[in-house]
Design a protein around this motif. Structure first.
Motif, PDB file in Angstrom:
ATOM      1  N   ARG A 177     -16.193  -2.020  20.791  1.00 55.20           N
ATOM      2  CA  ARG A 177     -15.614  -2.423  19.503  1.00 55.20           C
ATOM      3  C   ARG A 177     -14.203  -2.968  19.692  1.00 55.20           C
ATOM      4  N   ALA A 178     -13.419  -2.323  20.545  1.00 56.74           N
ATOM      5  CA  ALA A 178     -12.047  -2.776  20.792  1.00 56.74           C
ATOM      6  C   ALA A 178     -12.023  -4.108  21.532  1.00 56.74           C
ATOM      7  N   LEU A 179     -13.043  -4.402  22.354  1.00 65.58           N
ATOM      8  CA  LEU A 179     -13.062  -5.641  23.130  1.00 65.58           C
ATOM      9  C   LEU A 179     -13.524  -6.847  22.312  1.00 65.58           C
ATOM     10  N   VAL A 180     -14.204  -6.580  21.193  1.00 67.89           N
ATOM     11  CA  VAL A 180     -14.782  -7.673  20.406  1.00 67.89           C
ATOM     12  C   VAL A 180     -13.718  -8.663  19.937  1.00 67.89           C
ATOM     13  N   GLY A 181     -12.556  -8.176  19.546  1.00 66.36           N
ATOM     14  CA  GLY A 181     -11.541  -9.068  18.998  1.00 66.36           C
ATOM     15  C   GLY A 181     -10.678  -9.782  20.027  1.00 66.36           C
ATOM     16  N   ASN A 182     -11.034  -9.692  21.328  1.00 67.07           N
ATOM     17  CA  ASN A 182     -10.220 -10.307  22.399  1.00 67.07           C
ATOM     18  C   ASN A 182      -8.735  -9.933  22.271  1.00 67.07           C
ATOM     19  N   PRO A 183      -8.413  -8.651  22.311  1.00 64.23           N
ATOM     20  CA  PRO A 183      -7.021  -8.242  22.101  1.00 64.23           C
ATOM     21  C   PRO A 183      -6.118  -8.655  23.263  1.00 64.23           C
ATOM     22  N   GLU A 184      -4.847  -8.846  22.945  1.00 63.18           N
ATOM     23  CA  GLU A 184      -3.870  -9.144  24.000  1.00 63.18           C
ATOM     24  C   GLU A 184      -3.445  -7.861  24.706  1.00 63.18           C
ATOM     25  N   VAL A 185      -3.440  -6.762  23.962  1.00 66.34           N
ATOM     26  CA  VAL A 185      -3.109  -5.454  24.531  1.00 66.34           C
ATOM     27  C   VAL A 185      -4.251  -4.502  24.195  1.00 66.34           C
ATOM     28  N   LEU A 186      -4.816  -3.873  25.209  1.00 67.20           N
ATOM     29  CA  LEU A 186      -5.917  -2.935  25.027  1.00 67.20           C
ATOM     30  C   LEU A 186      -5.450  -1.555  25.479  1.00 67.20           C
ATOM     31  N   THR A 216      -3.660  -7.127  28.556  1.00 62.66           N
ATOM     32  CA  THR A 216      -2.760  -6.137  29.160  1.00 62.66           C
ATOM     33  C   THR A 216      -3.304  -4.770  28.776  1.00 62.66           C
ATOM     34  N   VAL A 217      -3.502  -3.905  29.750  1.00 61.33           N
ATOM     35  CA  VAL A 217      -4.221  -2.652  29.510  1.00 61.33           C
ATOM     36  C   VAL A 217      -3.286  -1.458  29.682  1.00 61.33           C
ATOM     37  N   ILE A 218      -3.301  -0.572  28.696  1.00 54.19           N
ATOM     38  CA  ILE A 218      -2.648   0.735  28.794  1.00 54.19           C
ATOM     39  C   ILE A 218      -3.759   1.753  28.984  1.00 54.19           C
ATOM     40  N   LEU A 219      -3.834   2.339  30.148  1.00 48.91           N
ATOM     41  CA  LEU A 219      -4.929   3.239  30.492  1.00 48.91           C
ATOM     42  C   LEU A 219      -4.386   4.662  30.583  1.00 48.91           C
ATOM     43  N   ILE A 220      -4.744   5.492  29.610  1.00 55.80           N
ATOM     44  CA  ILE A 220      -4.279   6.879  29.567  1.00 55.80           C
ATOM     45  C   ILE A 220      -5.424   7.772  30.031  1.00 55.80           C
TER      46      ILE A 220
END
Length: 577
Positions: free
Chosen positions: A483-492, A521-525
């Protein structure tokens, strides 16, 4: 309650006309005792049957007219109150969604739900009763008193004494019951919270065989609610017997002194009957007023709770109307000495956190529980505002972005995978309402959800149960990532979004996200050092502060906290992480 009257907009005509029709009904009721007196004195006493039939017809006509007026007023009251409730509920719902997470945390989900449901219904009932009775009851009581005075000024003194005594009873009962109603609504919040927690955590309760303790907590709260409700109801129940006792003594007094006056020739038998009828009308009007006072007391308590929400100003508000242009040669995302506390005066959850990321880079965030990892995630989409420092996107503070533009650029996958009832397509389109099926399938493939979705009989049209209960934990996580990838986000932002996945699936997802054509750009927690070892930079948090910042190899050499985490998670020590 006065503050909420603005929600009658669009229903003001029926709000005004409704009481007027009830007023006309009351006028007819005040005339009927005079008609009855005339039938007794001029018809029955004189043996004039024609006059009896004639005035009986008049009485029936007044009754029919009163019925028409009453039905019309009831219809208007229902229309206005339902419209008021709809407007109020809609405005309250919108305002709740305008609040930041800080304000929502303050009220709690159970408290907000009670205000949206029970409290709104109480105010809605208050509006309906206001339209139906606010003019009718006082006018009927005052009119009956005036008519009694016009018939016999001396006997009407009994009416005045009765009205004073009943009013005193009303005041005493209302003043004692009023404080209970707000306590009852607050107690209802607690019962709702316990019910919500027990139902949502039913699996945990059963797994630990803790049903007895949960039931004990629930029944303790429910018993407290019951006792408060019974106390308020018991006090309110005193109204009818006390007022009827007063009125019955008043009827006896009217009949006694009225009989003497009739014997003296100063009053007719019909006049005595009319006085008794007016006495009954005053009683009914005062009893209705008492019940109206109870309703208004409840509505007032509920209105105060609703206004408490409306009076809460969002701490995070939109100030920009246009999306700002990126600053040249700036980092895609930067935390500039950011500090944050959830509540004023509380301990900082983040202290002077500072880092920057270029477009397409990946930042891993790791630390012990409560170190501030999720707080970092929540500050980027502006769920909260930092108490110090700035969060910048493309060199511009996130506070200068309209919410819609900011949330198109930044997509977050929270710790708890949340799916809504409906279809898979409905859930995926949250990321971009205009996305095509091809985009949805591509997002599912990158999130490693393609295999099990394709096996579903209805594919994208497969039904999602409430909370996504018909999918496993790992499947829900992969669907929320899609769902988060569908909108082609600049920051994920992936906030521990792969905790339910095995290492192989997580690794495939990571490589698929890196290969996406829009290069977010990915923030991976994560709690797992292995999941972050590939990141361009890793931020190590400890008690809200940065304990280390660098690559995996650099942190193994320079950061004791990171080294301990790696050692605790690998058999061969840090070198094998």
């Amino acid at each position: 309650m006065k503050k909420l009257l603005r929600f009658l907009r669009g229903y003001r005509a029926v709000t005004v006309l409704g009481p007027l029709f009830k007023l006309l009904e009351a006028v007819g009721e005040l005339i009927i005792p005079l008609v009855v007196a005339a039938i007794i004195d001029k018809g029955i006493a004189a043996g004039n049957s024609a006059y009896v039939w004639k005035m009986g017809g008049v009485m029936l006509g007044l009754g029919a007219a009163g019925l028409c007026f009453a039905v019309t007023a009831q219809f208007m009251a229902a229309k206005a109150s339902q419209g008021f409730g709809t407007n109020l509920r809609g405005a309250l719902y919108r305002h709740i969604h305008s609040l930041s997470l800080s304000e929502q945390d303050k009220f709690g989900a159970a408290g907000l739900l009670t205000r949206l449901s029970s409290d709104t219904i109480q105010t809605q009932v208050g509006v309906a009763m206001f339209i139906r009775l606010v003019l009718r009851s006082p006018f009927l009581a005052a009119g009956a008193l005036v008519m009694a005075v016009s018939i016999s000024p001396k006997i009407s003194i009994i009416f005045l004494v009765m009205a004073v005594v009943v009013s005193l009873i009303l005041w005493l009962v209302m003043s004692r019951t009023s404080p209970y109603y707000r306590k009852i609504q607050n107690n209802l919040d607690e019962v709702s919270l316990l019910t919500r927690e027990t139902l949502s955590g039913a699996r945990v309760v059963r797994a630990f065989s803790n049903q007895a303790e949960e039931q004990r907590d629930f029944f303790t709260s429910a018993d407290s609610l019951g006792k408060k409700s019974i106390k308020a109801a018991a006090l309110s129940a005193l109204l009818n017997p006390l007022t009827y006792a007063v009125i019955n003594f008043s009827v006896i007094a009217v009949l006694y002194f009225g009989g003497k006056t009739v014997s003296a020739g100063n009053l007719s038998q019909g006049d005595v009957i009319a006085l008794v009828n007016y006495l009954s009308q005053i009683l009914l009007a005062l009893v209705v007023t008492a019940n109206l006072a109870v309703t208004f007391t409840k509505a007032s308590a509920s209105a105060a709770r609703i206004n408490e929400v409306f009076d809460t100003v969002p701490s995070v508000s939109q100030t920009a109307s246009e999306c700002p242009a990126p600053v040249a040669n700036s980092a895609k995302l930067r935390f500039d000495n950011v500090s944050f506390a959830y509540y004023a005066g509380s301990r900082n959850a983040l202290v002077n956190v500072d880092f920057s990321l270029s477009a397409g880079q990946t930042l891993g965030v790791i630390g012990s529980t409560g170190s501030g990892k999720s707080t970092v995630a929540n500050l980027i989409p502006r769920f909260y505002d930092p108490t110090a420092g700035n969060v910048l996107l493309d060199g511009v503070p996130v506070s200068q972005y309209p919410f819609a533009d900011l949330h198109r650029k930044v997509h977050i996958v929270p710790q708890k995978a949340v799916l809504f009832s409906g279809t898979l397509r409905d859930n995926l389109l949250y990321g971009d309402p205009d996305a095509t099926d091809e985009q949805l399938w591509a997002a599912l493939e990158a999130a490693q959800a393609l295999d099990f979705v394709q096996k579903l009989p209805d594919g994208l049209n497969a039904q999602v149960a409430r909370g996504g209960r018909n999918f496993s934990g790992g499947q829900r996580q992969r669907l929320t990532v899609a769902r988060a990838l569908v909108g082609n986000p600049e920051v994920l932002i992936l906030d521990d979004a792969s905790s339910a996945l095995d290492y192989a699936t997580e690794s495939r997802m990571r490589h698929a996200i890196e290969a996406l054509p829009f290069h977010p750009t990915v923030i991976l927690i994560s709690q797992r050092a292995f999941s972050l070892s590939h990141a361009d930079k890793i931020l190590v948090l400890e008690d809200g502060g940065a304990a280390g910042y660098g690559t995996h190899e650099q942190l193994l050499q320079t950061c004791e906290v990171y080294r301990e985490i790696c050692n605790s998670q690998t058999k061969g020590g840090a070198d094998n992480a």
